[in-house]
Design a protein around this motif. Structure first.
Motif, PDB file in Angstrom:
ATOM      1  N   GLN A  33      -1.864  20.666 -14.250  1.00 35.04           N
ATOM      2  CA  GLN A  33      -2.087  20.210 -15.567  1.00 35.04           C
ATOM      3  C   GLN A  33      -2.558  20.164 -16.220  1.00 35.04           C
ATOM      4  N   SER A  34      -1.983  20.173 -17.563  1.00 37.11           N
ATOM      5  CA  SER A  34      -1.928  20.771 -18.841  1.00 37.11           C
ATOM      6  C   SER A  34      -2.676  20.666 -19.213  1.00 37.11           C
ATOM      7  N   THR A  35      -4.058  20.148 -19.695  1.00 40.33           N
ATOM      8  CA  THR A  35      -4.791  20.215 -20.279  1.00 40.33           C
ATOM      9  C   THR A  35      -5.903  19.708 -19.562  1.00 40.33           C
ATOM     10  N   VAL A  36      -7.165  19.384 -20.056  1.00 38.30           N
ATOM     11  CA  VAL A  36      -8.490  19.140 -19.601  1.00 38.30           C
ATOM     12  C   VAL A  36      -9.068  17.555 -19.938  1.00 38.30           C
ATOM     13  N   GLY A  37      -8.344  17.206 -20.732  1.00 42.67           N
ATOM     14  CA  GLY A  37      -8.493  15.949 -21.302  1.00 42.67           C
ATOM     15  C   GLY A  37      -7.190  15.596 -20.502  1.00 42.67           C
ATOM     16  N   GLU A  38      -6.070  15.731 -19.547  1.00 44.74           N
ATOM     17  CA  GLU A  38      -4.815  14.853 -18.654  1.00 44.74           C
ATOM     18  C   GLU A  38      -6.115  15.024 -17.988  1.00 44.74           C
ATOM     19  N   TYR A  39      -6.615  15.990 -16.966  1.00 40.78           N
ATOM     20  CA  TYR A  39      -8.103  16.431 -15.929  1.00 40.78           C
ATOM     21  C   TYR A  39      -8.267  15.019 -16.209  1.00 40.78           C
ATOM     22  N   VAL A  40      -9.502  14.641 -17.339  1.00 40.87           N
ATOM     23  CA  VAL A  40     -10.432  13.595 -17.661  1.00 40.87           C
ATOM     24  C   VAL A  40      -9.817  12.302 -17.632  1.00 40.87           C
ATOM     25  N   ASP A  41      -8.120  11.603 -17.894  1.00 40.03           N
ATOM     26  CA  ASP A  41      -7.748  10.661 -18.015  1.00 40.03           C
ATOM     27  C   ASP A  41      -7.621  10.464 -16.544  1.00 40.03           C
ATOM     28  N   ASP A  42      -6.611  10.900 -15.695  1.00 42.81           N
ATOM     29  CA  ASP A  42      -6.655  11.575 -14.783  1.00 42.81           C
ATOM     30  C   ASP A  42      -7.887  10.753 -13.950  1.00 42.81           C
ATOM     31  N   THR A  43      -8.592  11.608 -14.048  1.00 41.69           N
ATOM     32  CA  THR A  43     -10.491  11.322 -12.941  1.00 41.69           C
ATOM     33  C   THR A  43     -10.701   9.454 -13.497  1.00 41.69           C
ATOM     34  N   THR A  44      -9.951   8.832 -14.924  1.00 44.78           N
ATOM     35  CA  THR A  44     -10.271   7.954 -15.045  1.00 44.78           C
ATOM     36  C   THR A  44      -9.418   7.203 -14.807  1.00 44.78           C
ATOM     37  N   VAL A  45      -8.264   6.844 -14.255  1.00 44.90           N
ATOM     38  CA  VAL A  45      -7.628   6.316 -13.658  1.00 44.90           C
ATOM     39  C   VAL A  45      -8.149   6.203 -12.150  1.00 44.90           C
ATOM     40  N   THR A  46      -8.292   7.008 -12.005  1.00 45.01           N
ATOM     41  CA  THR A  46      -8.391   7.234  -9.942  1.00 45.01           C
ATOM     42  C   THR A  46     -10.060   5.908  -9.888  1.00 45.01           C
ATOM     43  N   THR A  47     -10.826   6.407 -10.797  1.00 46.80           N
ATOM     44  CA  THR A  47     -12.185   5.557 -10.880  1.00 46.80           C
ATOM     45  C   THR A  47     -11.589   3.405 -11.087  1.00 46.80           C
ATOM     46  N   ARG A  48     -10.298   3.619 -12.281  1.00 43.48           N
ATOM     47  CA  ARG A  48     -11.116   2.406 -12.103  1.00 43.48           C
ATOM     48  C   ARG A  48      -9.615   1.466 -10.694  1.00 43.48           C
ATOM     49  N   VAL A  49      -9.005   2.539 -10.341  1.00 41.08           N
ATOM     50  CA  VAL A  49      -7.785   1.825  -8.999  1.00 41.08           C
ATOM     51  C   VAL A  49      -9.353   1.731  -7.805  1.00 41.08           C
TER      52      VAL A  49
END
Length: 103
Positions: free
Chosen positions: A27-43
């Motif tokens: 992953q290239s940024t901490v922001g992408e990591y946070v976004d992915d964590t948010t998506v996982t939580t939503r799913v």
């Protein structure tokens, strides 16, 4: 002397915080990591809310917006519903449905 101790303590805290937020798996940024964590939580929330899907039997991982579902389903309908719920979640770019139907 007192200021030096406070400065060292704060420096250690900042270093610990930076290490705790390490980005993994290309992953290239901490922001992408946070976004992915948010998506996982939503799913996961959508799976838990749906009576057709056993959320405890399905794992969800997200990498750069691509959601991977794995685990076991009781039927093809449950597997398909999990995939549909993931696809219709905000922030999901693609879904890889690796859920196996139990015999």
């Amino acid at each position: 002397m007192k200021n030096t101790a406070v400065t060292l303590a704060l420096s250690g805290l900042l270093a610990f915080t930076a290490v705790g937020c390490a980005v993994t798996r290309d992953q290239s940024t901490v922001g992408e990591y946070v976004d992915d964590t948010t998506v996982t939580t939503r799913v996961k929330a959508k799976l838990a809310e749906n009576p057709t899907v056993s959320a405890m039997s399905i794992s969800v991982e997200t990498l750069k917006g691509t959601v991977q579902l794995s685990g076991f389903a009781k039927s093809a309908a449950e597997r398909n519903m999990a995939g549909d719920l993931a696809r219709n979640t905000s922030g999901v770019k693609a879904v890889k449905n690796d859920i196996v139907i139990r015999p």
